[in-house]
Structures are given as structure tokens and as C-alpha cells.
Write an enzyme that holds these catalytic residues in place. Structure first.
Site, PDB file in Angstrom:
ATOM      1  N   ASP A   1      13.416  -4.539  -1.786  1.00  9.48           N
ATOM      2  CA  ASP A   1      12.425  -4.085  -2.765  1.00  9.48           C
ATOM      3  C   ASP A   1      11.830  -5.208  -3.603  1.00  9.48           C
ATOM      4  O   ASP A   1      10.922  -4.968  -4.402  1.00  9.48           O
ATOM      5  CB  ASP A   1      13.036  -3.015  -3.675  1.00  9.48           C
ATOM      6  CG  ASP A   1      13.297  -1.715  -2.931  1.00  9.48           C
ATOM      7  OD1 ASP A   1      12.464  -1.370  -2.067  1.00  9.48           O
ATOM      8  OD2 ASP A   1      14.315  -1.064  -3.208  1.00  9.48           O
TER       9      ASP A   1
ATOM     10  N   ASP B   1       9.306   2.228   4.627  1.00 14.15           N
ATOM     11  CA  ASP B   1       8.816   1.687   3.349  1.00 14.15           C
ATOM     12  C   ASP B   1       8.765   0.154   3.362  1.00 14.15           C
ATOM     13  O   ASP B   1       7.959  -0.465   2.673  1.00 14.15           O
ATOM     14  CB  ASP B   1       9.724   2.097   2.175  1.00 14.15           C
ATOM     15  CG  ASP B   1      10.312   3.477   2.267  1.00 14.15           C
ATOM     16  OD1 ASP B   1      10.457   3.993   3.382  1.00 14.15           O
ATOM     17  OD2 ASP B   1      10.648   4.041   1.220  1.00 14.15           O
TER      18      ASP B   1
HETATM   19  N1  GLY Z   1      10.680   3.166  -1.395  1.00 16.96           N
HETATM   20  C1  GLY Z   1      11.372   4.276  -1.870  1.00 16.96           C
HETATM   21  C2  GLY Z   1      10.538   5.502  -1.915  1.00 16.96           C
HETATM   22  O1  GLY Z   1       9.403   5.517  -1.498  1.00 16.96           O
HETATM   23  O2  GLY Z   1      11.053   6.487  -2.399  1.00 16.96           O
END
Ligand code: GLY
Length: 390
Positions: free
Chosen positions: A108, A165
Site C-alpha cells: 500500500d 488492487d
Molecule cells: N485496497 C483495499 C480496498 O480497496 O479495500
């Protein structure tokens, strides 16, 4: 000061207009949040919140994955209409997140650093911002496996997990490579996108949320969901990350298969929206929302991420028809999100200083739903800025 801004917000709400200038309203709502940040001595980063509460659930500058979106909204406000004050606020809120650039414990780092420092560097071109981006890119690169040919998403002792993601984190690597000419960062991002293109999609261009790989030989162990309705279903926000992520990958590589994948994934969304006039997706495309028995929430964040991606993707569309269609759909989604049906606005006893409601974290009903999400506000304002700059 906070009370004054809250009063101003109430005045705007009480005017009862149906067509809302979201960026102006963002300035009001995010002024309130900025003064909460100041009052907290720089430790308050809104993450998600319930519309009837007056406080967001928050994180700090160096915890979680959502802290970049608060500075991100403030940079979108600057990009839309820069003032001395809006610039100061964006810088104040971005600066404390710099330490996160050294974090090698999560993928992240891309979301966090690019939403704050990425926008700061794009707008101001200051070398100290680039330093943070390059540091963060090198942190992210440590999570790459040349055997799997992907960056590890979640840390798990049992498998090498990659989520769709993660495509969004590649912008960090591509941008750092662009600025430094470090080819290794580019290669890692390219390899990750390429393997994801083969492993994360079904033949109709819908996406799997999680692919678990064998770290020793790189083979696929299983494909499943962690935030969607079912392993076989298409989690709406994951599909939006796919469209946005492959659009970014094409921006930096001009590799035609990445564009084709972005277009394919976008067409999946456009053919699976609730109806031709109801454009804000439910939280999972396969959740049984037509059933009268089960409530299924929307996910406005998925809609906002998709709309923002579609504006950029329209610029790469190979035909005028496709370009026009993508742009028209992006505008229509933004218009729907900009009404009192989805905004924290109007006479519904809303208290939260936020923009969008009806976000769903996923999976429903285990995680918060019908809430404001920091990333919903960020991508809605990004979409509006992108449309304004066309
Ligand atoms: N990247 C985590 C979400 O979209 O919840």
C-alpha cells in the site's frame, strides 16, 4: 474556527439545491477536516465514517493504507482552484506521511505516497517530493519476486498473495523510473502488470480479487475473494482498480495489451451496471441485488474510481465512438454521484464532514457499509478535476 466552518456547511446544506458544486462543497467539508487535523497536532487522517456521526474513524500518517487520500483530496482541490490557503493545507497534511515511504511491510506504500506526494510532485515539481517517491518505489520493489513475477500484496505465512488492487501501486514504480531512469523499477511494474493480466481475469474480463501463488515455483495455487461476494464473483471495487490500474500501466508503457485489458475490464463494468440510467454499482456485480429478500449496498467508491479511470482511458481509446462513450459514461456517473442521493448533503441528519456516502468496504455485511470512505472522496474529486481539465 471549526465551529464556524461547520456552520458554513450547514448553511450550504440548508439551501436545498439539487445540483451540487462538489469541488466547492469539498472545500467546505475538507476545511473542517483540516482543522481537526490541526487540533490533533497532525495525527488525524480520516479513513471511513458513518454519515450520522460527526467524527470519522481515523488513522495516523503512518498507519493503514488510507492516509494518503486526505492529502489527495486537498491536492485535487488545489488542482481545481489553487489558492495560497488550499496549497498550505495540502502541504501540511502531506508532509507527515513521508515516513511511510520507508515501509517495506506493505504494497500500500503506492496508494499512500502517490495520493499525497505523487500529486504534490506532479503539481509543484519539487525535488524533495521526488525523493520521497523514489524512496517509496525502492521500498515497494523489495516486495517483488522474480519467480512469481509479481509484487507481494498481503503478508501471509501460507502463500504468496496478490490482489487486483495492487495494480494501483504500479504508478509509484513507473513514475519513479520515469524520473530516475531506473529501468529495474519499470521492469518490476511491467512484469507485475503482465502476470496480473494473465492470471487475474476471466474470459469476460471480470476480475478475481486474490490470486495465491506458490512462492517456490511461481505456479498459481488458487483464486478467490477476500472482500467480494464469492470466489467466483466480481467485487466491484476490485474491477475498478483493474480498470484504473491497467489504464495507468498503459500510460507509462504504451503496451497495447495493457490498453486492451483496461478497455475490456471497463466494458465489463459498463455492461453490468444496475441499469442504463442507474450507474452506481452495487458492492459486487454478482450480489443478488434484484432479490426482494436481501438488501445489498452500493459502493460509491467503486463508481468514483471507475469514473476517474474512464476519463483517462477515454484519451487512449482507439476510436472516436469509444472515446465519446467512455467520456459520456464518466460524466454521467460523476453527475449521479454529485446528487443528494449519494452526497453527504441535504436534509438527512447527516453530520459527517465528507462528500460521498454509500461506500462499502467489503465484504458485506461483515465490514462497514453505507459509509463514507476516504478513497471514495479522493477518486470523485480526481474524476471532477480530470473532466474539468479536458
Ligand atoms: N485496497 C483495499 C480496498 O480497496 O479495500
Amino acid at each position: 474556527m471549526t465551529a464556524l466552518l461547520y456552520f458554513t456547511s450547514l448553511l450550504l446544506v440548508c439551501r436545498g439545491v439539487s445540483s451540487i458544486d462538489v469541488m466547492r462543497y469539498a472545500s467546505v467539508q475538507y476545511s473542517i477536516l483540516y482543522y481537526e487535523f490541526v487540533d490533533s497536532s497532525g495525527t488525524f487522517y480520516p479513513s471511513y465514517g458513518y454519515p450520522l456521526d460527526d467524527e470519522w474513524k481515523s488513522t495516523t500518517a503512518t498507519n493503514g493504507w488510507t492516509q494518503g487520500f486526505f492529502p489527495g483530496v486537498l491536492w485535487n482541490i488545489v488542482a481545481y482552484n489553487a489558492t495560497r490557503e488550499s496549497l498550505k493545507r495540502a502541504i501540511d497534511v502531506t508532509t507527515p506521511t513521508a515516513a511511510f515511504a520507508n515501509n517495506t511491510g506493505t504494497h500500500d506504500v503506492g496508494f499512500v505516497i502517490m495520493s499525497g506526494f505523487g500529486n504534490a510532485y506532479r503539481l509543484l515539481k519539487l525535488s524533495e517530493y521526488l525523493d520521497v517517491i523514489v524512496t517509496a518505489a525502492r521500498s515497494l520493489a523489495t516486495r517483488y519476486s522474480p519467480i512469481v513475477r509479481c509484487i507481494r500484496s498481503w503478508n501471509s505465512p501460507t502463500g504468496y498473495l496478490v490482489i487486483i488492487d495492487n495494480m494501483m501501486n504500479l504508478e509509484l514504480l513507473f513514475e519513479a523510473s520515469n524520473q530516475t531512469k531506473d529501468q529495474t523499477l519499470y521492469n518490476i511494474a511491467w512484469q507485475h502488470a503482465n502476470r496480473t493480466m494473465y492470471e487475474h481475469f476471466r474470459s469476460d474480463n471480470s476480475s478475481y480479487h486474490v490470486v495465491e501463488y506458490n512462492e517456490t515455483d511461481g505456479s498459481v495455487v488458487r483464486k478467490y475473494t477476500a472482500q467480494g461476494y464469492a470466489d467466483w464473483s466480481t467485487w466491484s471495487r476490485g474491477q475498478s482498480w483493474a480498470v484504473h490500474g491497467f489504464t495507468i500501466a498503459y500510460r507509462y508503457t504504451k503496451y497495447q495489451p495493457f490498453l486492451d485489458k483496461a478497455i475490456g475490464a471497463a466494458n465489463y463494468v459498463l455492461t453490468h451496471l444496475p441499469s442504463s440510467t442507474d450507474l452506481v454499482t452495487y458492492w459486487d456485480y454478482d450480489a443478488p441485488h434484484n432479490s426482494t429478500l436481501a438488501y445489498q449496498p452500493r459502493d460509491t467508491s467503486a463508481a468514483a474510481i471507475f469514473a476517474s479511470a474512464l476519463v483517462e482511458l477515454s484519451q487512449y481509446a482507439p476510436t472516436c465512438n469509444l472515446k465519446d462513450s467512455f467520456l459520456a459514461n464518466a460524466k454521467a456517473i460523476v453527475d449521479q454521484l454529485s446528487t443528494p442521493q449519494y452526497l453527504i448533503y441535504g436534509d438527512k441528519d447527516y453530520k459527517l464532514p465528507a462528500l460521498l456516502t454509500n461506500g462499502t468496504m467489503g465484504p458485506y455485511p461483515k465490514s462497514p457499509y453505507d459509509v463514507s470512505l476516504a478513497y471514495g472522496d479522493y477518486y470523485l474529486t480526481q474524476a471532477i478535476v480530470r473532466l474539468a481539465k479536458l
